[in-house]
Design a protein around this motif. Structure first.
Motif, PDB file in Angstrom:
ATOM      1  N   GLY A  56       3.816   0.834  14.080  1.00 21.12           N
ATOM      2  CA  GLY A  56       3.650   0.082  12.837  1.00 21.12           C
ATOM      3  C   GLY A  56       3.946  -1.403  12.990  1.00 21.12           C
ATOM      4  N   TRP A  57       3.702  -1.936  14.197  1.00 20.69           N
ATOM      5  CA  TRP A  57       4.004  -3.354  14.419  1.00 20.69           C
ATOM      6  C   TRP A  57       2.760  -4.223  14.340  1.00 20.69           C
ATOM      7  N   ASP A  58       1.721  -3.666  13.767  1.00 28.52           N
ATOM      8  CA  ASP A  58       0.449  -4.390  13.778  1.00 28.52           C
ATOM      9  C   ASP A  58       0.433  -5.537  12.784  1.00 28.52           C
ATOM     10  N   ASN A  59       1.436  -5.604  11.942  1.00 31.05           N
ATOM     11  CA  ASN A  59       1.418  -6.614  10.896  1.00 31.05           C
ATOM     12  C   ASN A  59       2.775  -7.295  10.811  1.00 31.05           C
ATOM     13  N   PHE A  60       3.207  -7.789  11.956  1.00 34.90           N
ATOM     14  CA  PHE A  60       4.573  -8.266  12.082  1.00 34.90           C
ATOM     15  C   PHE A  60       4.861  -9.549  11.321  1.00 34.90           C
ATOM     16  N   SER A  67       6.257  -8.479   4.294  1.00 30.71           N
ATOM     17  CA  SER A  67       6.269  -7.039   4.036  1.00 30.71           C
ATOM     18  C   SER A  67       5.955  -6.285   5.318  1.00 30.71           C
ATOM     19  N   GLY A  68       5.106  -6.862   6.156  1.00 30.61           N
ATOM     20  CA  GLY A  68       4.786  -6.245   7.439  1.00 30.61           C
ATOM     21  C   GLY A  68       6.019  -6.168   8.321  1.00 30.61           C
ATOM     22  N   TYR A  69       6.773  -7.258   8.333  1.00 27.32           N
ATOM     23  CA  TYR A  69       7.990  -7.270   9.155  1.00 27.32           C
ATOM     24  C   TYR A  69       8.980  -6.222   8.671  1.00 27.32           C
ATOM     25  N   LEU A  70       9.200  -6.216   7.364  1.00 31.97           N
ATOM     26  CA  LEU A  70      10.165  -5.283   6.776  1.00 31.97           C
ATOM     27  C   LEU A  70       9.721  -3.833   6.988  1.00 31.97           C
ATOM     28  N   GLY A  71       8.402  -3.630   6.841  1.00 35.72           N
ATOM     29  CA  GLY A  71       7.857  -2.286   7.011  1.00 35.72           C
ATOM     30  C   GLY A  71       7.932  -1.811   8.447  1.00 35.72           C
ATOM     31  N   SER A  72       7.927  -2.750   9.403  1.00 34.09           N
ATOM     32  CA  SER A  72       7.992  -2.355  10.809  1.00 34.09           C
ATOM     33  C   SER A  72       9.423  -2.134  11.263  1.00 34.09           C
ATOM     34  N   TYR A  97       6.239   9.637   3.741  1.00 38.97           N
ATOM     35  CA  TYR A  97       7.263   8.624   3.454  1.00 38.97           C
ATOM     36  C   TYR A  97       6.592   7.249   3.365  1.00 38.97           C
ATOM     37  N   GLY A  98       5.848   6.868   4.394  1.00 38.28           N
ATOM     38  CA  GLY A  98       5.029   5.658   4.405  1.00 38.28           C
ATOM     39  C   GLY A  98       5.686   4.401   3.864  1.00 38.28           C
ATOM     40  N   GLY A  99       6.887   4.109   4.358  1.00 37.23           N
ATOM     41  CA  GLY A  99       7.632   2.952   3.855  1.00 37.23           C
ATOM     42  C   GLY A  99       6.870   1.639   3.951  1.00 37.23           C
ATOM     43  N   ALA A 100       6.157   1.437   5.077  1.00 37.11           N
ATOM     44  CA  ALA A 100       5.447   0.174   5.292  1.00 37.11           C
ATOM     45  C   ALA A 100       4.346  -0.019   4.250  1.00 37.11           C
TER      46      ALA A 100
END
Lengths: 268, 300
Positions: A63-67, A71-76, A227-230
């Motif tokens: 899940g690091w594709d949107n670092f 929100s991408g950072y937090l989600g990763s 769960y899908g937090g990101a």
């Protein structure tokens, strides 16, 4: 007729475990603090250059594709890898402790010989697991929410809240799974092993396995996928996924009560 | 009046291993009943079945007129239970544990609880893990008695207690019976039961082999006696005494087995100077065996 104090078994379980719970809360708060705080220090463009050097499948798997986006950072990080795994580890350990380990230690017998039904005993213990899971998720939420201003995360608060709710439910699914297995087997090691195995398969089932061509469907069987937090951080509360997690917990609790109600205590 | 405990062919197998093999038991309200048997005979299994901790393989049980499985909550409300292995979370004080158990019972008479704590000499403010085994057993006794249950089910209640406390326990059990409570206690030592029980049932290999008044059991029990006299004694002097078996005299020392009443034996030895006297209860297993073969002989 004198009435038994409401949720006395829940209260006692939480009270007995207060030091353990405090330790986990501090640990989770610390990890969340570090991950969230780091965002303010790093220059997102530097992340990009690191991220670009990594293979795409690897990035997607974790899940690091949107670092670079907040929100991408937090989600990763906070809601992607470390904190969910830590929280699930906590939930499995806690769910095991409240039934299987209690039985194996021989201490469950005295509670079971009090005027309380087997089903009430299980439900009250699960209630303690639920309180603990929501407590841990609240700690994570509080740290992220407090830091989001200072490190300019710019993620809507309701999305953070929604992701934290999903985190609590993710933990509760595995916590009640541990109680459910404990409903049948009063052995600490077996319960931890079985629940952890499900968690590991489930985790990879939402990360690595779907990357294999033709196996994308597998994620539908992964608790982590629901769960899908990101995704929640990006798009907001996903009621369908939340309901699936709630439904799973309810099923596990019912299974726990069913199993525990029909067997001998302390002989397994 | 409903019987306190009744079991009919109560049977419990753990897989293939025998726990209990067709137990028929009847305990009357208001009596102190000793449940005697060697380790592994099925005493704890029976007790756990009565409290619905275990589920029977066959037969049925009734406690205070209630079926354990169907009416477990109501039944346990009216029962005080001391497990044979009283283990609790050690990181709490007795006060905290007793408060918890009292809350599960819907509150209890605090004054009575305090009087019990004082009576057994327990400091309720010490964490349980720093208590000695005897002191932990005191906690177990207090929690069993504290709500004045109609029926006390006590699994090896005196294990770990010093003699003074054993006596205190006996007094508590007798007082309970005097106030109409029923006491069902297990033990593997006859003398413990003798001191307090009205009747005793003897369980062996998962079955009840005998039920009798405790005095009758005592009369039938065999004691190993060793006496050292001041001077050598003639063996003939003791040979005629009733109930003396395996008599042997060697110099100053006499050994024998004494069965039943000791009266004639004591009066005989009193004629000589007695330097020391040792009387040991026979091993329970042996006693049961003696008892059992006796019964067989009588029937034959």
């Amino acid at each position: 007729m004198r009435k038994t104090a409401v949720l006395e078994i829940t209260r006692k379980a939480l009270w007995d475990q207060r030091k353990n719970l405090l330790g986990w809360a501090i640990g989770l708060a610390g990890a969340t603090f570090i991950y969230t705080g780091v965002y303010g220090i790093f220059d997102p463009t530097e992340f990009d250059s690191i991220v670009e050097s990594l293979p795409e499948e690897f990035l997607e798997a974790f899940g690091w594709d949107n670092f670079a986006s907040p929100s991408g950072y937090l989600g990763s990080t906070v809601y992607g890898l470390v904190i969910p795994i830590l929280t699930v580890v906590f939930a499995i350990a806690f769910g095991t402790r409240l039934l299987a380990a209690d039985e194996e230690a021989g201490t469950l017998e005295l509670t079971a010989t009090c005027p309380v039904s087997r089903i009430s005993l299980v439900l009250q213990r699960v209630m303690a697991v639920a309180v603990a899971c929501f407590g841990m998720a609240t700690v994570v939420f509080a740290v992220v929410a407090l830091l989001s201003g200072p490190v300019s995360l710019n993620v809507p608060l309701e999305n953070i809240l929604a992701a934290s709710f999903q985190l609590a439910m993710l933990a509760l699914v595995f916590g009640s799974l541990a109680v459910a297995i404990g409903g049948f087997i009063g052995r600490r090691g077996l319960v931890i092993g079985a629940a952890a195995a499900v968690a590991v398969v489930s985790y990879f089932g939402s990360t690595i396995v779907p990357q294999i061509s033709g196996l994308a469907w597998f994620q539908n069987f992964s608790v982590f996928y629901y769960y899908g937090g990101a995704t929640v951080l990006e798009e907001g509360f996903a009621a369908g996924n939340a309901l699936i997690l709630i439904g799973l917990s309810v099923v596990f609790v019912a299974v726990a009560a069913f199993g525990f109600n029909r067997r001998d205590i302390g002989t397994a | 009046m409903t019987v306190a405990i009744r079991t009919e062919s109560l049977t419990k197998y753990y897989g293939k291993q025998r726990g209990l093999d067709g137990l028929d038991l009847e305990v009357q309200p208001g009596e102190v009943y000793g449940f005697l048997g060697p380790n592994g005979a099925g005493k704890t299994t029976t007790i756990r079945l009565l409290l619905d901790v275990l589920r029977p393989t066959g037969g049925r049980a009734e406690v205070l007129g209630l079926e354990p499985r169907a009416s477990g909550v109501e039944l346990r409300k009216r029962v005080g239970y001391l497990p044979g292995d009283f283990v609790v979370n050690g990181r709490q004080t007795s006060r905290q544990l007793l408060g918890h158990l009292a809350a599960l019972r819907g509150g209890i008479d605090r004054e009575y609880l305090d009087s019990l704590i004082e009576r057994v000499g327990l400091d309720p403010t010490i964490t349980i893990r720093s208590l000695s085994k005897g002191n932990r057993q005191k906690v177990g006794l207090v929690q069993a008695f504290m709500h004045r249950p109609e029926l006390l089910i006590l699994d090896e209640p005196t294990s770990g207690l010093d003699p003074m406390l054993q006596r205190e326990f006996q007094a508590m059990a007798r007082e309970a019976a005097a106030s109409g409570q029923t006491v069902f206690m297990s033990s593997h030592v006859l003398s413990e039961v003798q001191a307090v029980a009205d009747r005793a049932g003897i369980i062996r290999d998962g079955r009840l082999v005998a039920v009798d008044r405790v005095e009758t059991l005592r009369e039938r029990s065999v004691r190993q006696v060793e006496i050292v006299f001041d001077d050598p004694v003639p063996v003939e002097a003791f040979a005629a005494i009733e109930d003396v078996e395996h008599l042997a005299v060697e110099g100053n020392t006499l050994t024998c087995q004494l069965r039943g009443r000791a009266d004639q034996f004591v009066k005989t030895i009193a004629r000589f100077g007695v330097a020391s006297l040792l009387s040991e209860e026979q091993d329970l297993e042996e006693m049961f065996f003696a008892y059992y073969t006796d019964e067989e002989d009588r029937r034959a």
